[in-house]
Each structure stands twice: as C-alpha cells, then as structure tokens.
Design an enzyme around this catalytic site. Sequence first.
Site, PDB file in Angstrom:
ATOM      1  CG  MET A  86      -3.588  -6.138  -3.330  1.00 44.97           C
ATOM      2  SD  MET A  86      -3.719  -4.791  -2.164  1.00 44.97           S
ATOM      3  CE  MET A  86      -2.197  -4.940  -1.416  1.00 44.97           C
ATOM      4  CE1 TYR A  87      -6.436  -2.516  -2.644  1.00 41.80           C
ATOM      5  CE2 TYR A  87      -8.745  -2.490  -3.297  1.00 41.80           C
ATOM      6  CZ  TYR A  87      -7.401  -2.075  -3.458  1.00 41.80           C
ATOM      7  OH  TYR A  87      -7.143  -1.240  -4.516  1.00 41.80           O
ATOM      8  CG  ASP A  88      -8.659  -5.951   4.592  1.00 41.82           C
ATOM      9  OD1 ASP A  88      -7.690  -5.351   4.840  1.00 41.82           O
ATOM     10  OD2 ASP A  88     -10.047  -5.590   4.931  1.00 41.82           O
TER      11      ASP A  88
END
Length: 324
Positions: free
Chosen positions: A58-60
């Site tokens: 989900m990071y970026d």
Amino acid sequence: MRYSRVGLSGLVVSRVGLGMMSYGDTSRRAWHLDADAALPLVRAAAEAGGTFFDTADMYDQGASEEVTGTLLREVFGSRDDYVLATKVYFPMGDAPTSRGLPRKHLHAAVDASLRRRGTDHIDLYQIHRWDDATPIEETMCALDELVRAGKVRYPGASSVYAWQFAKAQYTARAHGWSGFVSMQNLYNLAYREEEREMIPLCRDLGVLPYSPLARGFLTGSRTRGGGRSTVRCRSDPLAVDRLPLSTVGAIEFLGVVVLALVGSHSGRNLAALALAVGGVAVLTDVRLAGERLGFGYAFANCVGFMLYMVLGHRIATTGPGWRT
C-alpha cells in the site's frame, strides 16, 4: 554490520534494515524520493552490509514496491544476496475484495507484489494489521498455502495486539501450518508500550521495530516550542498524530538531550545512537513500561533510560562485549 537470524527461523538479516516507505511516488508526499534520488541511499545501505529491505504493497499504491525491486536489482548482483520483506492488508483498489486478509486477496496480493518487484518470491510476507472480518483460520491457512507454493519463504506480522498474535500462532500450530516468525511493531525510545506484552511474547521470534527514530523526533527534528527542522516533520501528519507535542513530556525530550550529549562524546550522530540504544532494549529485554505514577514513574524511567544510554554508548564506542 552484524547479522542475526529472525527468531528461531533460518532467515538471516542485517541487524539494521532499510525501510522503503519513503521511496516511490513523489507526488504523494513532499518527503518521498523517486528511484534516482533513492539510489545513493540504497547503495550506501548495501555497501554498509545491509541486506534487509522492507516495504508494503500500500505504500504509494505499489510504487514503493516497484522502486524497491528496481533499486535492489541494480545494487545487488544476486537475488540471494538480500532479503525482501513486504506487507499486505490495506486497500489496493475500490473493490471490496482488494483489501484485508481473506484467501482471495492474499493470493491476488502476493502475485501483484511479485510482479511489481520483478521477483519470484518474497522472503518475509507480513500481515500489516489484524482483519476482524476474516477468520484467523482462513488467513493462516492461506499464508501456509503461499509458503508451500514457493511464493513466500516466511510469514510475519505487524501492529497487532499481543492476544491476537498469540491466537494466530496457536491456530497455525494446531493445524500444522507455517506460523509467524516475526513481529514488526512500533517501538522506540519515545514509545515503549510494546515492552508490556508483545516483546516478552516474542522471546523466540524476531522483533523488527519500525519507526525506531520516532519519525525523526529522536534526531532532534522537533522542539517543545513546536519547531520542525525537516521536510518530513513539517508535512507528515502521522508525525503529529502518533507523537503530538501536547502529550510529549519532559522525559521524552530529556532523552533527545541525553542522546545529543552522548553523541558529542562518542562522535556518533543522534540517529545512530537511537538505533543502537533501541536495539539494546530489545536484545536485553529490559522492561521500563509501567503505570504513570507521577514522580516515581518519571524517576524510574530516567534511571532506565540512563541504563539504555550506558549500553548504547558502549556499542557506539567499543562495540558490544557479548555475543548477540
């Protein structure tokens, strides 16, 4: 660089890992870096002996995993030379099936992470949070399926309550499935709540603290007057939400001052000392947490913090005198 096994597993990682959340899509956060800007940092980590690199899908919205895969392929000569870790749970789309820890999403998410990273396996696949909507039996069985399929080497967990972690481990053991080998939890010198239950529970498991510098607080990036000296502490809302200055007491700021004093004596910067001291806290299982009882609590924490500093100073100047 020193290396350790993750708990009792056979997975060997560098004692200091590099979190990759800051690398990816620069349009999402002012403090994020693109691949070109991140390359010197990843290369420096590798040259220092770092082999552990952690991110999350989900990071970026996947951009961090893409950058991580690209950079590690460029820096390392072989896939076997480093350890890839990622996490799964948070929404990766608008569909209700694109989130959480059900079997359907876990299988789809791991395939997507492998494509983004350009590899055929993930070394440490961690649940990012606990999923109340999915039976833990389904989650642990699905993780075991990923291990048996060769897509995941080891399952891990992050940011759950101790009772949830214990329930998941019991479930896996009762069915003969692969259990978690590690816990990635919020833990640093300004937030030591994990010393109550989670760290003692993980005596035979790996503890991978995230935010060891308290989002920059332990490096002196924030002052009691509200001053903020870095781009991240001025633009990262979690830096305020998780450590609001209104709740930060004199003890925490005293910690930063002591770190600075010891750093000036040993020639080490605040970040290096905070990492060393935090590592000593985990390794020695020193417990400082307790109820807030006014002066008695503050005094006990001061004494305990000074113990941390003495041990951290030993590492910073002469190296540890014992095997870890």
